[in-house]
Write a protein that holds these residues in place. Structure first.
Motif, mmCIF file in Angstrom:
data_model
loop_
_atom_site.group_PDB
_atom_site.id
_atom_site.type_symbol
_atom_site.label_atom_id
_atom_site.label_comp_id
_atom_site.label_asym_id
_atom_site.label_seq_id
_atom_site.Cartn_x
_atom_site.Cartn_y
_atom_site.Cartn_z
ATOM 1 N N THR A 140 117.186 121.352 83.021
ATOM 2 C CA THR A 140 115.883 121.222 83.681
ATOM 3 C C THR A 140 115.495 122.546 84.346
ATOM 4 O O THR A 140 114.321 122.926 84.365
ATOM 5 C CB THR A 140 115.889 120.090 84.729
ATOM 6 O OG1 THR A 140 116.994 120.291 85.621
ATOM 7 C CG2 THR A 140 115.990 118.727 84.069
ATOM 8 N N ILE B 190 112.100 124.834 83.785
ATOM 9 C CA ILE B 190 111.262 125.340 84.886
ATOM 10 C C ILE B 190 111.131 126.863 84.811
ATOM 11 O O ILE B 190 110.034 127.424 84.937
ATOM 12 C CB ILE B 190 111.851 124.902 86.259
ATOM 13 C CG1 ILE B 190 111.703 123.386 86.434
ATOM 14 C CG2 ILE B 190 111.170 125.635 87.417
ATOM 15 C CD1 ILE B 190 112.535 122.790 87.563
ATOM 16 N N SER C 237 108.988 127.903 81.887
ATOM 17 C CA SER C 237 107.582 127.573 82.184
ATOM 18 C C SER C 237 106.965 128.630 83.085
ATOM 19 O O SER C 237 105.827 129.072 82.878
ATOM 20 C CB SER C 237 107.477 126.201 82.857
ATOM 21 O OG SER C 237 107.935 125.191 82.000
ATOM 22 N N ASP C 238 107.749 129.055 84.109
ATOM 23 C CA ASP C 238 107.266 130.092 85.033
ATOM 24 C C ASP C 238 107.069 131.417 84.301
ATOM 25 O O ASP C 238 106.118 132.160 84.564
ATOM 26 C CB ASP C 238 108.252 130.278 86.194
ATOM 27 C CG ASP C 238 108.216 129.092 87.166
ATOM 28 O OD1 ASP C 238 107.233 128.322 87.118
ATOM 29 O OD2 ASP C 238 109.161 128.943 87.956
ATOM 30 N N LYS D 146 115.355 115.636 89.951
ATOM 31 C CA LYS D 146 115.663 114.817 91.144
ATOM 32 C C LYS D 146 116.383 113.531 90.782
ATOM 33 O O LYS D 146 117.162 112.979 91.569
ATOM 34 C CB LYS D 146 114.366 114.485 91.896
ATOM 35 C CG LYS D 146 113.783 115.677 92.651
ATOM 36 C CD LYS D 146 112.482 115.292 93.339
ATOM 37 C CE LYS D 146 111.844 116.504 94.013
ATOM 38 N NZ LYS D 146 110.524 116.188 94.569
ATOM 39 N N ARG E 29 106.346 121.561 83.706
ATOM 40 C CA ARG E 29 107.133 122.025 84.856
ATOM 41 C C ARG E 29 107.311 120.894 85.877
ATOM 42 O O ARG E 29 108.406 120.667 86.399
ATOM 43 C CB ARG E 29 106.428 123.224 85.505
ATOM 44 C CG ARG E 29 107.289 123.968 86.512
ATOM 45 C CD ARG E 29 106.489 125.068 87.201
ATOM 46 N NE ARG E 29 107.331 125.963 87.951
ATOM 47 C CZ ARG E 29 107.881 125.682 89.138
ATOM 48 N NH1 ARG E 29 107.673 124.496 89.711
ATOM 49 N NH2 ARG E 29 108.653 126.556 89.757
ATOM 50 N N GLY E 30 106.207 120.190 86.161
ATOM 51 C CA GLY E 30 106.275 119.080 87.127
ATOM 52 C C GLY E 30 107.207 117.978 86.647
ATOM 53 O O GLY E 30 107.996 117.424 87.437
ATOM 54 N N ALA E 31 107.134 117.654 85.348
ATOM 55 C CA ALA E 31 108.006 116.609 84.789
ATOM 56 C C ALA E 31 109.465 117.019 84.883
ATOM 57 O O ALA E 31 110.345 116.199 85.196
ATOM 58 C CB ALA E 31 107.624 116.348 83.331
ATOM 59 N N GLY F 160 101.807 123.260 83.360
ATOM 60 C CA GLY F 160 101.995 122.692 84.705
ATOM 61 C C GLY F 160 102.594 121.300 84.632
ATOM 62 O O GLY F 160 103.473 120.933 85.433
ATOM 63 N N GLY F 161 102.131 120.507 83.636
ATOM 64 C CA GLY F 161 102.675 119.155 83.445
ATOM 65 C C GLY F 161 104.144 119.189 83.060
ATOM 66 O O GLY F 161 104.953 118.380 83.574
ATOM 67 N N GLN G 179 110.798 118.999 87.142
ATOM 68 C CA GLN G 179 111.220 118.895 88.549
ATOM 69 C C GLN G 179 111.522 117.446 88.931
ATOM 70 O O GLN G 179 112.510 117.164 89.614
ATOM 71 C CB GLN G 179 110.120 119.456 89.453
ATOM 72 C CG GLN G 179 110.058 120.987 89.464
ATOM 73 C CD GLN G 179 108.910 121.488 90.325
ATOM 74 O OE1 GLN G 179 107.777 121.009 90.197
ATOM 75 N NE2 GLN G 179 109.182 122.455 91.185
ATOM 76 N N LEU G 180 110.654 116.528 88.481
ATOM 77 C CA LEU G 180 110.885 115.100 88.767
ATOM 78 C C LEU G 180 112.164 114.615 88.106
ATOM 79 O O LEU G 180 112.955 113.868 88.716
ATOM 80 C CB LEU G 180 109.691 114.269 88.270
ATOM 81 C CG LEU G 180 108.388 114.404 89.067
ATOM 82 C CD1 LEU G 180 107.255 113.681 88.350
ATOM 83 C CD2 LEU G 180 108.566 113.840 90.479
#
Length: 361
Positions: free
Chosen positions: A171, A175, A178-179, A160, A152-154, A149-150, A156-157
């Motif tokens: 990126t 993602i 990770s999914d 951006k 994937r979140g990183a 989860g960390g 996404q950030l």
């Protein structure tokens, strides 16, 4: 004997030992519930029929029985292999006793299945292994999901913040992967939802699976039905039972296809078992669903770990189908048995049959 069998308490019907009585013509005149379960049929098919109609020739010595009948020579044999006409066999300790009932000679067979004890200890081991494997997977899943989860979140950030579209491809890859990994972990954990139990006809679930498999145009495999229409409605989650059967049949189809088995065939059979112990609990009636194929058999090296997640002999197999099937049937208080050798693999699902009155009260 008949008077005893119909006492208010039906004592003989509650015995684990199979009792079968024959007359001087070697015709069956009595069987208790365990006796019916041994023959896998009811009293109408048993009473008045010759004992030898049910066994392969030579399975029981006729001369010995006639000697026991004439001269009262009782005998006991240990670890006898009783082979039935359908090639089914049981290992049993057998005692034959001469009785005189109303001045007529009768032989009483006491059959104590010893494979039943072996089966119960194997079932306990299988349950312990399955529980240990699930706990191991749950621990691993927890350790994988948190950092995943960390990551994937990183990603996404980071996406951006990137102005370069070419870099965003990387990126996106993080993602997506990770999914994919998270989906695998969820599948490894298996179905956690409790069953939504409803009264339903077991054959409806089997027919849905059969129709689904036969709709597959790449699948030239014959699926034969051998249903017992007398099975009462069962209190199950039909979707779960369907999924368990589907997973097993898919395994069979893969095995038959990869081995190029000539005239590939899968047989779906339903029967009622009586007085059966599952997971330490005894049930008067149990629905039995057998899924049998004429494929290559299960390789020896995976026989003992067959229901572990990620165990598979298939080139494209995930190794999750049987583990999930086991979990789904366990949710119903049932169990899965397997018997396999070259040319024959049979998975048997046992589902307790509850009486409607006892649940509706």
């Amino acid at each position: 004997m008949h008077g005893t069998a119909h006492t208010p308490y039906n004592l003989l019907d509650n015995l684990n030992t199979a009792l079968v009585m024959i007359d001087d013509q070697l015709n069956i005149v009595y069987a208790n519930h365990s006796g019916e379960a041994l023959f896998e049929t009811g009293v109408k098919q048993l009473y008045g029929h010759p004992l030898y109609d049910f066994f392969l020739p030579g399975a029981i010595q006729q001369s010995r029985l006639k000697a026991a009948m004439r001269r009262g020579e009782d005998f006991t044999e240990n670890e006898v292999r009783l082979v039935f006409k359908d090639n089914r066999f049981v290992m049993a300790d057998l005692t034959v006793t001469n009785l005189q009932i109303e001045s007529r000679a009768r032989l009483l067979f006491e059959v104590r299945q010893i494979d039943q004890q072996k089966r119960i200890s194997k079932e306990n081991l299988q349950n312990a292994q399955h529980y240990a494997a699930r706990e191991l997977v749950r621990g691993l899943a927890h350790e994988i999901k948190n950092p995943l989860g960390g990551i994937r979140g990183a990603a996404q950030l980071l996406e951006k913040e990137l102005n370069n579209e070419g870099l965003k491809e990387f990126t996106q890859m993080i993602i997506e992967q990770s999914d994919r990994l998270r989906a695998l972990v969820d599948r490894l954990l298996g179905p956690n939802a409790l069953p939504r139990l409803q009264w339903s006809n077991l054959h409806q679930a089997l027919e849905k699976v059969r129709t689904l498999m036969q709709a597959d145009s790449d699948n030239p495999i014959t699926i034969v039905r051998d249903y017992d229409p007398s099975i009462p409605d069962v209190h199950v989650d039909q979707d779960m039972v369907q999924q368990a059967v589907l997973n097993i049949i898919r395994n069979s189809i893969q095995a038959l296809t990869e081995a190029n088995t000539p005239a590939p065939r899968i047989r779906l059979q339903t029967r009622v078992e009586r007085q059966m112990t599952i997971q330490g609990k005894r049930y008067p009636l149990v629905a039995k669903v057998a899924i049998e194929d004429n494929g290559p058999g299960i390789p020896d090296e995976i026989k003992d770990t067959l229901f572990y997640p990620m165990v598979s002999s298939k080139t494209q197999g995930s190794g999750l189908g049987l583990s999930i099937a086991q979990t789904l049937i366990n949710h119903h208080g049932g169990r899965i048995d397997v018997d396999s050798h070259a040319g024959h693999t049979e998975f048997v699902l046992y589902l307790p049959i509850d009486r409607k009155e006892s649940i509706d009260e």
